[in-house]
Every structure is written in C-alpha cells, then in structure tokens.
Design an enzyme around this catalytic site. Structure first.
Site, mmCIF file in Angstrom:
data_model
loop_
_atom_site.group_PDB
_atom_site.id
_atom_site.type_symbol
_atom_site.label_atom_id
_atom_site.label_comp_id
_atom_site.label_asym_id
_atom_site.label_seq_id
_atom_site.Cartn_x
_atom_site.Cartn_y
_atom_site.Cartn_z
ATOM 1 N N GLU A 56 1.107 -0.988 0.126
ATOM 2 C CA GLU A 56 0.086 -0.017 0.084
ATOM 3 C C GLU A 56 0.862 1.490 -0.056
ATOM 4 O O GLU A 56 1.885 1.258 0.715
ATOM 5 C CB GLU A 56 -0.829 -0.030 1.321
ATOM 6 C CG GLU A 56 -2.353 0.082 1.092
ATOM 7 C CD GLU A 56 -2.970 -0.031 2.441
ATOM 8 O OE1 GLU A 56 -3.507 -0.970 2.706
ATOM 9 O OE2 GLU A 56 -3.007 1.183 3.178
ATOM 10 N N ASP A 97 -6.353 9.877 10.037
ATOM 11 C CA ASP A 97 -5.148 9.148 10.516
ATOM 12 C C ASP A 97 -4.556 9.912 11.874
ATOM 13 O O ASP A 97 -5.046 11.073 12.010
ATOM 14 C CB ASP A 97 -3.823 9.795 9.474
ATOM 15 C CG ASP A 97 -4.019 8.623 8.445
ATOM 16 O OD1 ASP A 97 -4.161 7.406 8.392
ATOM 17 O OD2 ASP A 97 -4.366 9.283 7.221
#
Lengths: 405, 278
Positions: free
Chosen positions: B49, B60
C-alpha cells in the site's frame, strides 16, 4: 452563472445532502453510520413540535431573542446614502450568533442520548457558545482549537475553561480552525458511542450544513418581520460576513426567494486577494472536498489545502459552507471580499458613530456596507448582520493599531 | 485476472494470509520510497500500500499525519507517486500496488485522467478514505473502466444492514478497519476479530484485509488467523521517524531496519498457519 433559477431556492439540499454538486457526505466509513444517525434524529426532531417549542423557549429566555433591529442613524448620515439597519445578534447571550445553533444541537444531542460533546472553534465564539450550553445541561465538553488561535484569542480560552470545558490546543497542520476540525473528527471516530460533534458552521457532512442553517435562520426570519413592522417592506440589500458562512446563511435564507433583495456575502481578503494571504474561498478558490463536503476551497494545484489568513480568526477558514458554493454558482448571492485594513477601518467607524464595538467578522460586512451605501438612494435599505461583539478582538485591534495595552 | 486477484488466489493455495506493508510516498524523500518498495517483496510483502499524502488526513493518527507532512515536503504529488509505481513495475510485475489517500488530490488531478494514469503506471487498486459508497460513483465508474479495484472499507460501526450496501459492487478485497479510531492508536483484540471477520465474510466472497492498529508480528499473526491479509503502517513509519537526522534525512541503514521489521511481520503472518486452503 446566472442560469435560470429553480422555483424555490429554499428547499435544498436533496435527500443525500447535495446542493447541486456541492455538499454531500465525504467521511470515513467509521463515521458514516453516525452521520446517518444524526440525520435521522434531526429529521425526527424537526417534525416534533415539542422540540421546536423547547428551542424557542431557550432562544427567548436564555439567549435573549429576538435580537433587536437597529437603525444606525449616525452611520447612515455619515455614509450619506442608503439607510443602514443592524440585526443585533451581538446582543445574544455569549455575544454572537453562534449560540442559536448550539441551543438547537445540544437539544438534539440530548434527544439522541449522547453524554459527551466535542466541538471545534476558530475565534472561540463557537467554543464559548458550546461550553455555555454544555454547562447549562451539565454535559462534559472538549473544545478543539488551533494552537495559533489559542494564542490570539486568549480571553475566549479563559471563558471556555471557566465554563468547565476542556480546551485542547491543536498543533497539527497549520494549527488553526481547519486543523481543529480535523482533530474533532478524529476524536469523534474514536468515541462514536457516547459523543456528539457539535459543528459550529454550515460545513461538515450532511446534515450539518442544512441543520446549522435551519437553526441560524431565526436571524433572517426575525429581521424580516422586524423590518416589516418598522418600515413595512423588504430590505433592498442584505450583507453578512462569510467564514464558514453560518451567520450569512442565517440572514439570507428567508430572503432567497425574494428576487428584489440583493444578497451580498463578504469574505476575508486578508492582505489582499492577490497577496496569497486571505480566506476568500469563493473569490479565489475552486471546488474540492474537505471536512465531509464538496465546496469551494483554497488549495494548490495538487489539491493540497492552503492555509487561510484573516485578521479575524472567525473568518480564517480555507473552505465555505456548500450551500454558499451553490448560491455562488447560481449567481443568487454575490460574494465579495474585504481586506484586514478595510475591516479595521469599519471597526473604528462603527465604534465611533454607533457606540457599538463590533467583532472583526461583522466589521468585514460593515466595510462592504460603507462601499455600497453612499451610491444608493436615501430611501434604500441595507440590512446587515452584526453577528458578534468585539470584546474578544480588542487585543488584536490594539496590536494592529500599534497600541500597547 | 488482476494482480490482486492472482495474489490472493496464490495465498489461498499456500494456505496462508498475506502481509500488506504501507509506505507513505516520499517520506522523507523519493529515493527512500523507491528503495523501500524495491526491497519489500523480497522481505515478505505480498501486496503493497502506498500512501498519497494529504494536508488534512482526518482518519489518520499523529504517526501517519507526520509521515504525510514529510512526504509533501519531500515532493510527493500524485504525479510523482505514479512515477514511483512506474519505476517499481519495471522490476516487479506481480506484487499488487494499492494507493491509499483522500479524495481532494484525486479530484484536483481529475478523476478520469487519474484513473487512466494510475492504471497505466501499474497501480491495481485505490483506497479513498473519505469516499463512502454513497459518494463513490464518480470515481467507481472510471476506476472500473480502467480495471482499478476501488477497495471498500468496512468499520466496526458498519451494521449488518449497511454492510450489504457497502459491499455492493466491491472488488479486489475488503479493508476491515478493525478499531473505531484513527490509524496507529488502538489495537483490536483477537476476540473482536473472531467475531467481526465472519460477519464481513458472510456478506462477501472477496478476501478480507485488516488494518489500523496492527503493529507487531504477534498482532499480524492474530489477524492472519482470521483474515486474508494484515496491513501494517504506523509501526513501520515509527521506525523511519525514529531514524531521521537533524536535517530530516533517513539515517544510513534504516531501510534495512525497516525491511527486517517487515520480515518479522511476514514471519508472524506465515507462522499463523491458518488459512482457507483451496
């Protein structure tokens, strides 16, 4: 622009929260079920007369509504043109329009059984209003505020703490309002079960832009009736400052379908629209996705969000509510921009001619009024939202004027 | 068959789960990302990824936020990220690459040209954190046309009724966000995975990868006992962040340290020995 307008501009958004291509629900999957739950709860509350009755009881007896409509006679004489009328939302409890929305949303949070409140704040007015309603209902609250804003709005930080709120300075990103909103969203993702996110402006994912607008529309609804009672007609122009755009949409919304009423939203031009240091997302931004909705944003050529600048912390946001983006593209509302210097000049003018110290946010609206009024007929009426009082800004103004307090 | 489908089919034949390490593009510079990518398949990465940095990554935690800021400072744009993938593909045509990020940079690039360019560069799938199925059509159509899998996210808050709608038209694999929270903060318990993964499997035939909070070989093994792949991001980024010099450059030897960490995670995944052998 200036496409044929729909029959009514007051029916949006659609069922998925879109105003044209703007708005929507651009959030992580973890939040999506919550957002849908807030929407269901709000739709349910809207249909409940008891909810509306409680909202208005609190507005009347706690906030002090209706706020007065004031004919600014000396200012009008000074400008020598159109009559200037102020909608005095700075006289609300806590000193700004923000409390209207907080009353509505705290009632919704209670109805949903939420036991903890979070909010973001820029200038601190929404943080103070949120801390206030949390104190009123005995709910714990955490306010996220950019570290930069904590420094320049210290009186409001102290107020929030006095009211029992926990103020968390946000140091990530550019440490201003947009980062405070990111941090509040992160908190919400981590505390989905018990927490309600009380968003302070007409941004965020659906249903927030529509819900906050509905709660703030009390401003325009009252002003319309008050002006009718005073002079028996509609205003010619409505003017309001735009950061996220909640006070402006609150004033404009009840007038959207009255074609004779010009609506003017005033963005912050900071050091100038071409200086690269401003907060004029409609004048100088382009559409994108941030904080759960599609709207005009200040961004670079790669889609990275730019830092906004304004002398007014409340306007210092790189986005704008999606309904404003829609009204901008339809051409129904004109969006203009006013610099820091022009806002400061208007701040001083209002103080000297009307004995009202305005917040720096409505000082932007007033600067626009001073540009428009002299060229208008003496029987024309400008209705301006004086959406906050300036006590919080005296340190910023003193610094800008080179005065040591 | 797409690279993603081929790789999960191979994992099924081997009777094991896969490891998906995450690398933020240009953290702290392009050369580091290129060197890491080149080393990852040999260290046991089954898929990779790559994070596309964004100024406002609302899902995040601090670790990935800071990696994104370093990536932007290091020159990451979508164009540069695709160029990095193109370079990787010159030596590796089998390891699937999935790009993960937020919608605005893609919108700014142009949804159609982005899908064309990503597909041509050798990207296999996209994870767009702030694009729920309700808003996804604009990207899903060109992604489908260019054979990019638009990976759907499922969270602990995704209730049964919604799960069906979320997985409608999903392809590639399903990404299970194993905690209610932001990246790199909490870790899901194995009990949670034991309950949650079958719930997802009941709604899809696609492989299920688990991310958010997978930090150690033990966590990775626990994930591998229940799911088809484990995604590890913050733990690897923390190693990088702890090895930056005063100028923000990676200290010598750090790439090997990170690759060793990936080897240990891969061993954890492979040693879990579960699988859904074909």
């Amino acid at each position: 622009m200036n496409k044929p307008l729909p029959n009514s501009l007051r029916t949006g958004p659609d069922e998925r929260g879109h105003f044209g291509i703007f708005g929507g629900r651009y959030v992580a999957e973890t939040l999506m079920p919550l957002i849908l739950e807030v929407e269901r709860a709000y739709q349910d509350a809207r249909r409940d007369p008891a909810f509306d009755a409680e909202f208005h009881r609190l507005l009347t007896h706690y906030v002090g509504r209706p706020s007065p409509l004031w004919f600014a006679e000396r200012l009008t004489a000074h400008l020598g043109g159109a009559q200037v009328w102020f909608k005095r939302d700075e006289l609300n409890h806590t000193g700004a329009h923000k409390i209207n929305n907080c009353i509505g949303q705290i009632l919704l949070a209670r109805r949903m059984g939420k036991t903890r409140i979070i909010a973001e704040t820029g200038a601190g007015q929404h943080g103070v209003a949120t801390a206030t309603v949390c104190a009123l209902f005995g709910l714990p609250c955490t306010i996220y505020m950019g570290a930069t804003d904590v420094a320049r709005q210290s009186p409001n930080v102290f107020r929030m703490k006095l009211l029992g709120a926990e103020v968390k300075p946000v140091t990530s990103g550019s440490a201003t309002l947009k980062d405070a909103m990111n941090e509040a969203l992160r908190d919400w993702v981590a505390n989905v079960a018990d927490t309600y996110y009380l968003i302070g402006t007409v941004a965020g994912p659906h249903p927030y832009p529509a819900m906050v607008r509905d709660f703030q529309s009390v401003i325009g609804t009252e002003a319309r009736a008050q002006l009718d009672a005073a002079v028996g007609r509609l205003p010619d122009v409505c003017v309001a400052a735009i950061g996220g755009g909640s006070n402006a949409i609150g004033l404009f919304h009840p007038f959207l379908d009255d074609a004779s009423v010009r609506l003017v939203g005033v963005e912050a031009a900071g050091h100038g629209l071409d200086s690269g240091q401003h907060a004029a997302s409609l004048s100088r931004g382009r559409p994108g996705v941030l904080h759960g909705n599609r709207t005009y944003l200040l961004q670079d050529e790669h889609g990275q969000i730019l830092e906004a600048h304004s002398i007014s912390a409340g306007l210092d946001y790189p986005g704008v509510g999606p309904e404003h983006s829609w009204l901008h593209e339809l051409g129904r509302v004109e969006y203009v921009a006013v610099t820091d210097a022009e806002a400061l000049e208007a701040f001083r003018l209002c103080t000297r001619t009307e004995g009202i110290i305005p917040a720096l946010e409505p000082a932007h609206a007033l600067a626009q009024v001073t540009k428009m009024a002299p060229a208008m007929d003496k029987d024309a009426i400008i209705l301006m939202n004086l959406c906050g009082r300036g006590d919080k800004d005296i340190f910023t103004v003193a610094e800008a004027l080179g005065v040591k307090l | 068959m797409s690279r993603i489908a081929a790789r999960f089919a191979a994992l099924r034949r081997e009777g094991r789960a896969g490891l998906i390490p995450f690398v933020e593009a240009c953290d702290p510079d392009r050369a580091t990302t290129e060197a890491l990518l080149a080393g990852l398949p040999g260290a046991g990465a089954d898929l990779i990824e790559i994070g596309m940095p964004f100024t406002d990554p609302m899902a995040d935690g601090p670790t990935v936020q800071r990696a994104g800021q370093r990536g932007l400072k290091g020159g990451a744009t979508l164009g540069v990220t695709l160029d990095i993938v193109r370079g990787f593909r010159r030596n590796d045509d089998a390891t699937p690459i999935v790009l993960m990020g937020y919608y605005n940079p893609i919108l700014s690039y142009g949804v159609e040209p982005f899908c064309d360019d990503a597909s041509a560069a050798g990207v296999d799938g996209l994870i767009v954190v702030d694009l729920p199925p309700e808003e996804a059509e604009e990207l899903a159509v060109p992604a489908g046309r260019t054979r990019l899998d638009l990976i759907r996210l499922v969270a602990p808050t995704t209730h049964a009724e919604r799960l069906k709608a979320v997985l409608q038209g999903a392809s590639g694999f399903v990404y299970y966000v194993s905690i209610t929270g932001i990246t790199g903060t909490r870790t899901a318990t194995e009990e949670h995975l034991r309950e949650a993964i079958p719930r997802v499997r009941a709604a899809t035939d696609l492989p299920v990868a688990v991310g958010f909070g997978v930090r150690t070989p033990e966590h990775a093994a626990a994930v591998a006992r229940h799911a088809d792949a484990a995604v590890v991001a913050s733990a690897l980024i923390d190693t990088m962040a702890a090895n930056l010099d005063e100028a923000g450059r990676l200290k010598p030897g750090t790439i090997d340290t990170v690759l060793d960490q990936v080897r240990a995670l891969a061993a954890g995944v492979r040693g879990a020995r579960v699988g859904r052998a074909a």
